[in-house]
Write a protein that holds these residues in place. Structure first.
Motif, PDB file in Angstrom:
ATOM      1  N   VAL A 195      -0.117   2.930  11.745  1.00  0.00           N
ATOM      2  CA  VAL A 195      -0.607   2.281  10.532  1.00  0.00           C
ATOM      3  C   VAL A 195      -0.430   0.765  10.616  1.00  0.00           C
ATOM      4  O   VAL A 195      -1.341  -0.005  10.286  1.00  0.00           O
ATOM      5  N   LEU A 207       0.847  -1.195   0.000  1.00  0.00           N
ATOM      6  CA  LEU A 207       0.000   0.000   0.000  1.00  0.00           C
ATOM      7  C   LEU A 207       0.880   1.241   0.000  1.00  0.00           C
ATOM      8  O   LEU A 207       1.916   1.278   0.673  1.00  0.00           O
ATOM      9  N   HIS A 208       0.437   2.275  -0.764  1.00  0.00           N
ATOM     10  CA  HIS A 208       1.009   3.600  -0.641  1.00  0.00           C
ATOM     11  C   HIS A 208       0.242   4.337   0.439  1.00  0.00           C
ATOM     12  O   HIS A 208      -0.989   4.430   0.359  1.00  0.00           O
ATOM     13  N   VAL A 209       0.934   4.862   1.439  1.00  0.00           N
ATOM     14  CA  VAL A 209       0.254   5.543   2.551  1.00  0.00           C
ATOM     15  C   VAL A 209       0.717   6.991   2.576  1.00  0.00           C
ATOM     16  O   VAL A 209       1.929   7.279   2.643  1.00  0.00           O
ATOM     17  N   ILE A 263      -7.298  -0.824   3.193  1.00  0.00           N
ATOM     18  CA  ILE A 263      -7.305   0.618   2.944  1.00  0.00           C
ATOM     19  C   ILE A 263      -8.229   1.327   3.924  1.00  0.00           C
ATOM     20  O   ILE A 263      -7.903   2.398   4.460  1.00  0.00           O
ATOM     21  N   VAL A 319      -6.565   1.829   7.285  1.00  0.00           N
ATOM     22  CA  VAL A 319      -5.597   2.930   7.308  1.00  0.00           C
ATOM     23  C   VAL A 319      -6.315   4.267   7.372  1.00  0.00           C
ATOM     24  O   VAL A 319      -5.907   5.187   8.112  1.00  0.00           O
ATOM     25  N   GLU A 320      -7.380   4.411   6.597  1.00  0.00           N
ATOM     26  CA  GLU A 320      -8.124   5.672   6.598  1.00  0.00           C
ATOM     27  C   GLU A 320      -8.804   5.916   7.941  1.00  0.00           C
ATOM     28  O   GLU A 320      -8.990   7.077   8.339  1.00  0.00           O
ATOM     29  N   GLN A 351      -4.289   8.315   4.275  1.00  0.00           N
ATOM     30  CA  GLN A 351      -4.822   7.895   2.977  1.00  0.00           C
ATOM     31  C   GLN A 351      -3.944   6.787   2.419  1.00  0.00           C
ATOM     32  O   GLN A 351      -2.709   6.801   2.576  1.00  0.00           O
ATOM     33  N   ALA A 352      -4.593   5.830   1.743  1.00  0.00           N
ATOM     34  CA  ALA A 352      -3.858   4.685   1.210  1.00  0.00           C
ATOM     35  C   ALA A 352      -4.448   4.242  -0.119  1.00  0.00           C
ATOM     36  O   ALA A 352      -5.646   4.446  -0.390  1.00  0.00           O
ATOM     37  N   LYS A 353      -3.619   3.634  -0.945  1.00  0.00           N
ATOM     38  CA  LYS A 353      -4.062   2.996  -2.181  1.00  0.00           C
ATOM     39  C   LYS A 353      -3.142   1.816  -2.468  1.00  0.00           C
ATOM     40  O   LYS A 353      -1.980   1.781  -2.027  1.00  0.00           O
ATOM     41  N   ALA A 380       5.181  -0.755   8.233  1.00  0.00           N
ATOM     42  CA  ALA A 380       5.088   0.492   7.458  1.00  0.00           C
ATOM     43  C   ALA A 380       6.396   1.242   7.558  1.00  0.00           C
ATOM     44  O   ALA A 380       7.075   1.197   8.593  1.00  0.00           O
TER      45      ALA A 380
END
Length: 626
Positions: free
Chosen positions: A563, A549-551, A610, A613-614, A619-621, A578
């Motif tokens: 996270v 995940l991109h955080v 996701i 994390v939110e 924010q994550a994707k 993370a």
């Protein structure tokens, strides 16, 4: 504890005194008094009064004179009436025909118990008087015990630990109090030819604190108290009107303090109305004499048991054992096997003692031969088993609960002896103590020696568990030795471990770990790095898949931990880690961080990760797999 006031009064009165002998009075005796304010400076005089005369008279107690007159005068009104107090008082006709009316009170744990007699004026004035007497008692106790060595134990709890001080022991005990009113018939003013109101006796408590009597109608009479002096003479005791007296009782024999239980009798003047207040000072019910304490016996002979025996004997109309009756004959034959009769009880033979060698002796070691003498401090012993000089064998323990202690080469007769590992290994002499200390030192060296061994050959699989078991057994023995709280033994254990490490480290296999865990390992750095690497790859071996995940928004290590913890709470996540993104050298902006998630078949999906994390503010994707 008796529930009714009348029953309580009966229990208190019957336990109050132990009749010893009968005698006719003679001359008069005046006891010099000590001012209340001078008690801290009169330690020697206080102890001399208790040791020689058995009584101490204290004058000029602040507020006491007025409180005494008010309380004892109000007692006449309350005890003479027919109101509610009548149902709560005890009446007794004395030997000379005088009528005594009594009401009882108690002090428990330093708190004055309310009397609830239905006489508000008397109850209020009585409470003030009781509080002042307790205040003076505290000062007297401090002066009495001030000359005693601070390191010497006065009393023990039944559990074995010592009372911090006499003041603490008395503060936690239950004390008995009485207000008496005497109505005497018309009899001659002199005692000659008339019976005593109360025959010569000693009180059962530690001390009896009492007021000078108050006579109704403003009449002036002698105190009526007659005492037996150390010379054997029976004399009338002169008491100043506003004085407070402290008389030594039989329970003082439980303490290694100067004190002579004072035999006394009461001769009341004819046609008089007399009120009086007394406080019977007791010891705690679980108190055990130092010389009587037996560390190998669970049930000890306590003060409460002794007191109950005295009360039972008086209620049944019998004299106490040890008071000159035929009851005091040697009752050893009635004792169970292994026990012998000593004063009021069957006592267990000391170690290596028999029926023929056991002796009932005083605290100073002299035999108890005068059966007319009360001796609650007497104990059963063998002459050869007395005189512990290096340490207190009667309180021997495998864990000294007083904190770290030291013995050196002279020891301390008031410090409990150390029991090392086994009940029979009591270090009660200098050579035993230092032999045991040296043994702990050698044992600690052996522990490091065992840790350095590495079995080889075809029997390795068998020898490894056996060596580990032996090593743990030795380690626990060293730990138990250190837990004795003896300074010398503790230092022997620590120094032995250090000496063993220095001696055997050359034989320790390269790369071996001497510590039980990674953080406590003393092995080489490369081994710790290898174990750390293994710890990192373990989650991967347990997982079926991984997610990246991109955080956005992580700026510190606390963010990465937040996270990772959020992701590990998602169903099916085995582990998560993370990391922060890199900082751009020109713009100074921080790139998005990366979260690596290891999952198994029960994973709820990337959307769930996701969302987790939110939920914690970032924010994550999803990113494609590497």
């Amino acid at each position: 504890q008796v529930h009714s006031m009348a029953g309580s009064a009966m229990a208190h009165v019957t336990a109050l005194c132990a009749v010893i002998l009968f005698a006719e009075p003679g001359s008069a005796l005046t006891v010099s008094s000590i001012e209340y304010s001078q008690l801290p400076k009169s330690i020697g005089n206080v102890q001399k009064h208790f040791a020689d005369e058995g009584i101490l008279v204290v004058s000029d107690v602040p507020g006491y004179a007025e409180a005494r007159r008010a309380a004892l005068q109000a007692a006449i009104v309350c005890l003479s009436g027919s109101g509610p107090a009548e149902t709560r008082m005890l009446e007794r006709r004395l030997a000379d025909g005088a009528l005594r009316r009594s009401v009882a009170a108690e002090t428990q744990g330093g708190a004055l118990m309310q009397m609830n007699l239905g006489c508000p004026s008397f109850e209020h004035n009585a409470e003030v008087l009781r509080a002042l007497v307790h205040m003076a008692l505290n000062q007297v106790l401090r002066a009495w015990v001030a000359g005693h060595p601070a390191e010497s134990v006065l009393l023990r709890h039944e559990a074995g630990h010592a009372f911090p001080s006499l003041h603490e022991a008395v503060a936690g005990a239950r004390h008995l109090e009485h207000f008496h009113m005497y109505l005497t018939p018309g009899k001659p003013q002199t005692a000659e030819g008339s019976p005593a109101s109360l025959d010569l006796h000693t009180d059962a408590g530690l001390l009896l604190a009492f007021t000078a009597p108050f006579y109704g109608g403003g009449e002036v009479h002698p105190s009526g108290l007659w005492v037996k002096e150390s010379s054997g003479a029976i004399s009338a005791l002169e008491l100043p009107q506003d004085s407070l007296a402290f008389m030594v009782g039989e329970a003082a024999r439980w303490l290694p303090l100067p004190g002579r239980p004072l035999p006394h009798s009461l001769w009341l003047p004819g046609n008089s109305l007399r009120t009086w207040y007394g406080l019977m000072v007791r010891l705690p019910d679980d108190a055990v004499q130092v010389m009587d304490f037996k560390p190998t016996t669970q049930k000890q002979f306590t003060f409460g048991e002794w007191w109950n025996n005295a009360s039972a004997a008086l209620v049944s109309g019998e004299m106490l054992v040890g008071c000159g009756s035929h009851i005091v004959a040697d009752l050893t034959d009635s004792c169970p096997a292994g026990e012998s009769w000593c004063w009021m009880q069957c006592m267990v033979f000391p170690t290596n003692c028999t029926k023929n060698t056991a002796q009932c002796v005083h605290r100073d070691g002299t035999p108890w031969s005068n059966t007319s003498e009360m001796c609650p401090s007497c104990t059963l012993t063998c002459p050869a088993s007395r005189g512990w000089d290096f340490c207190d064998r009667s309180a021997a323990s495998d864990m000294i609960m007083q904190g770290f202690v030291t013995f050196g080469f002279k020891g301390s007769s008031t410090t409990p002896c150390v029991i090392l590992f086994f009940q029979g290994w009591v270090l009660d002499s200098c050579w035993k103590f230092w032999l045991g200390t040296f043994g702990v030192f050698v044992l600690s060296i052996c522990l490091e020696g065992v840790a350095s061994l590495e079995p080889k050959g075809k029997y390795v699989s068998t020898l490894l568990p056996l060596m580990y078991t032996w090593r743990m057994a030795v380690a626990y023995l060293v730990m138990l030795a250190a837990m004795t709280f003896c300074v010398e033994i503790f230092l022997a254990a620590v120094c032995g471990l250090g000496a063993g490490h220095a001696l055997f480290r050359r034989f320790r296999p390269v790369g071996s770990l001497s510590g039980p865990t990674l953080c406590c390992s003393h092995g080489p750095a490369e081994n710790r790095q290898r174990l750390y690497r293994d710890a990192r790859i373990t989650p991967i071996l347990q997982a079926d898949n991984s997610v990246l995940l991109h955080v956005h928004g992580m700026t510190c290590s606390s963010c990465t931990a937040t996270v990772a913890n959020a992701l590990e709470r998602v169903a099916g996540v085995v582990s998560a880690r993370a990391s922060l993104g890199d900082v751009h050298e020109v713009s100074g902006r921080t790139a998005p961080g990366v979260a690596e998630v290891w999952v198994n078949a029960g994973f709820s999906g990337v959307e769930a990760a996701i969302a987790a994390v939110e939920d914690v503010g970032f924010q994550a994707k999803a990113l494609p797999k590497r």
